[in-house]
Enzyme design. Structure first.
Site, PDB file in Angstrom:
ATOM      1  N   CYS A 168       0.801  -1.227   0.000  1.00 28.74           N
ATOM      2  CA  CYS A 168       0.000   0.000   0.000  1.00 28.74           C
ATOM      3  C   CYS A 168       0.832   1.275   0.000  1.00 28.74           C
ATOM      4  O   CYS A 168       0.330   2.348  -0.320  1.00 28.74           O
ATOM      5  CB  CYS A 168      -0.931   0.007   1.222  1.00 28.74           C
ATOM      6  N   HIS A 247      11.992   1.135   6.384  1.00 30.20           N
ATOM      7  CA  HIS A 247      11.701  -0.280   6.136  1.00 30.20           C
ATOM      8  C   HIS A 247      11.958  -1.061   7.419  1.00 30.20           C
ATOM      9  O   HIS A 247      13.091  -1.124   7.903  1.00 30.20           O
ATOM     10  CB  HIS A 247      12.571  -0.819   5.011  1.00 30.20           C
ATOM     11  N   HIS A 337      -2.163  20.043   7.151  1.00 31.86           N
ATOM     12  CA  HIS A 337      -3.076  18.984   6.722  1.00 31.86           C
ATOM     13  C   HIS A 337      -2.408  17.619   6.855  1.00 31.86           C
ATOM     14  O   HIS A 337      -1.202  17.478   6.609  1.00 31.86           O
ATOM     15  CB  HIS A 337      -3.510  19.213   5.268  1.00 31.86           C
ATOM     16  N   HIS A 341      -2.931   7.232   5.046  1.00 30.07           N
ATOM     17  CA  HIS A 341      -3.411   6.086   4.271  1.00 30.07           C
ATOM     18  C   HIS A 341      -4.612   5.443   4.974  1.00 30.07           C
ATOM     19  O   HIS A 341      -4.510   5.047   6.135  1.00 30.07           O
ATOM     20  CB  HIS A 341      -2.291   5.059   4.115  1.00 30.07           C
ATOM     21  N   HIS A 370     -14.685   5.332   3.917  1.00 26.71           N
ATOM     22  CA  HIS A 370     -16.130   5.098   3.827  1.00 26.71           C
ATOM     23  C   HIS A 370     -16.610   5.071   2.376  1.00 26.71           C
ATOM     24  O   HIS A 370     -17.406   4.220   1.989  1.00 26.71           O
ATOM     25  CB  HIS A 370     -16.879   6.190   4.596  1.00 26.71           C
ATOM     26  N   ASN A 374     -10.235   0.804   1.004  1.00 28.40           N
ATOM     27  CA  ASN A 374      -8.772   0.832   0.917  1.00 28.40           C
ATOM     28  C   ASN A 374      -8.388   0.447  -0.509  1.00 28.40           C
ATOM     29  O   ASN A 374      -8.467  -0.720  -0.892  1.00 28.40           O
ATOM     30  CB  ASN A 374      -8.176  -0.149   1.927  1.00 28.40           C
TER      31      ASN A 374
END
Length: 452
Positions: A168, A247, A337, A341, A370, A374
């Site tokens: 992702c 990582h 802001h 994710h 919503h 994802n």
């Protein structure tokens, strides 16, 4: 005397050349975003309550316990009735996916978003110097980048990169790659396409940790256009200020918490374990140790150091929550802001709590989950699109993007808004409905009996 003059002139010319090289190098370090386009599937692929239930019930491998688990998960997932599923799943082919299903899914996302992006920015496909495509769960021959190059007849010396298995967080990995290449290529245009292939990866077994992916992941993606040409600065919407990649794959639990595999019956899927939230918190803490000094004002760094030192002395054996709280400074002093994710409700809640964010800060991420679910690597740009559609983004504002992905990875970056952004983009037909006054989940009303 003449020799001395010659040596002085040589030093002068060398110094001039060196300074020119430094200035040129600094110019090449800039990375501007000229535009982005998110994908919105057709109405026929909308995953409403009835369709979602029919997909669940036609899985003959599930028993009553699995049905109850699915119900509880769907109710708590934070996803509404307007997200989108792959076409082959809608048609009932999830148990027998074909390669053409995956390729068709990619073509729809790639070409719709790229067509719109080229039209909006008025940049020709033949002007593109760098192309990066990231799709974690599909690697084909010819590559996905080759499909894009063939469709748009791009020039023969375009630099093409096909990223797979990055999860992702792949979108920021791809942008970091572009940023590094911009140090070498002057006045270049780069395209990044971020999405995920779900057609051949819909889980049809009954392992609870693998069923979760069906409840969270939905169809979507985004195409973005970047340049390092300062002459086009006036056309840019965002400027990349810094990027930090972490990582955490050396930790076994973090590595295993989010992994593609087959269950005991040979059903392929994506396993998500309970260790995921902890892995996200740990990798995020490590990431912020590098990101913090790059984005925070000096007074906040000093305050954070003093408070952390005092807290460590007060309790050398603090709990995990206390350690994470102590390790995270006030990021609101460095950004207006927060683009997080939308990996799931638990991850959003965890990041929000650790950073002390308000519901206003988390609203774009919650509403993206919503509305669209994802969408893996493309998710961040739906969150950005929500902020833009709500006209929150003003010139000079700073945006922090926070993404998590398998491996385990936490990647963050800071953007500066270059002009007031107010395009309705993919949200334009529904933005007035968000945030809803009350989030009603029809699953509980229609299928609540399963949980009794």
């Amino acid at each position: 005397m003449e020799l001395l003059t010659a040596l002085c002139l040589l030093c002068f010319f060398y110094l001039t050349y060196y300074l020119y090289k430094l200035v040129l190098q600094r110019t090449n370090h800039c990375c501007y975003m000229l535009g982005y386009e998110c994908y919105k599937a057709t109405e026929g692929r909308r995953l409403d309550t009835e369709l979602c239930a029919s997909i669940v019930f036609r899985n003959k491998n599930l028993g009553s316990e699995e049905y109850r688990f699915l119900l509880r998960t769907i109710v708590k997932a934070g996803i509404g009735e307007n997200s989108y599923a792959p076409e082959n799943v809608i048609r009932g082919k999830e148990e027998r996916p074909e390669l053409i299903d995956s390729l068709t899914e990619m073509d729809q996302i790639f070409f719709e978003t790229l067509d719109n992006l080229f039209a909006k920015t008025r940049i020709s496909p033949q002007e593109i110097d760098i192309l990066v495509v990231n799709v974690s769960l599909l690697s084909c021959v010819p590559s996905l980048t080759a499909r894009v190059i063939n469709r748009y007849k791009m020039k023969s010396n375009v630099k093409a990169f096909n990223l797979s298995g990055m999860g992702c967080s792949a979108s920021l990995v791809a942008i970091d790659l572009v940023q590094q290449l911009f140090k070498t290529y002057n006045n270049a245009f780069a395209i990044v396409v971020s999405t995920e292939s779900l057609s051949a990866n819909w889980y049809c077994g009954n392992e609870k940790s693998m069923i979760l992916s069906n409840c969270l992941f939905r169809s979507g993606g985004c195409s973005m256009l970047f340049t390092n040409n300062k002459a086009l600065k006036h056309r840019a919407i965002l400027k990349l200020k810094c990027m930090v990649r972490t990582h955490y794959g050396s930790n076994d639990e973090a590595y295993d918490c989010c992994i593609q595999m087959e269950d005991g019956h040979g059903n392929r899927g994506f396993r998500l374990t309970k260790k995921l939230v902890n892995a996200a918190a740990q990798s995020f803490t490590i990431n912020l140790r590098v990101l913090g000094p790059k984005m925070l004002p000096l007074w906040e760094i000093i305050r954070y150091i003093i408070l952390s030192f005092a807290q460590r002395r007060k309790s050398k054996r603090a709990s995990l929550d206390e350690e994470l709280t102590a390790a995270i400074p006030n990021l609101k002093t460095g950004a207006e802001h927060f683009c997080i994710h939308p990996g799931g409700k638990a991850v959003i809640d965890g990041v929000g709590k650790s950073l002390g964010l308000t519901e206003y800060d988390l609203e774009p991420t919650r509403m993206t989950l919503h509305r669209f679910g994802n969408t893996s690597a493309g998710s961040l740009w739906y969150v950005l699109g929500y902020m833009e559609a709500k006209k929150r983004l003003k010139k000079g504002d700073r945006i922090i993007m926070i993404s998590f992905g398998s491996g385990f990875k936490c990647n963050t970056c800071i953007w500066e808004v270059m002009k007031d952004m107010k395009d309705g983009n993919v949200w334009k037909d529904c933005i007035d409905e968000y945030p809803p006054n009350a989030v009603v989940n029809p699953f509980m009303e229609k299928y609540g009996w399963l949980d009794r």
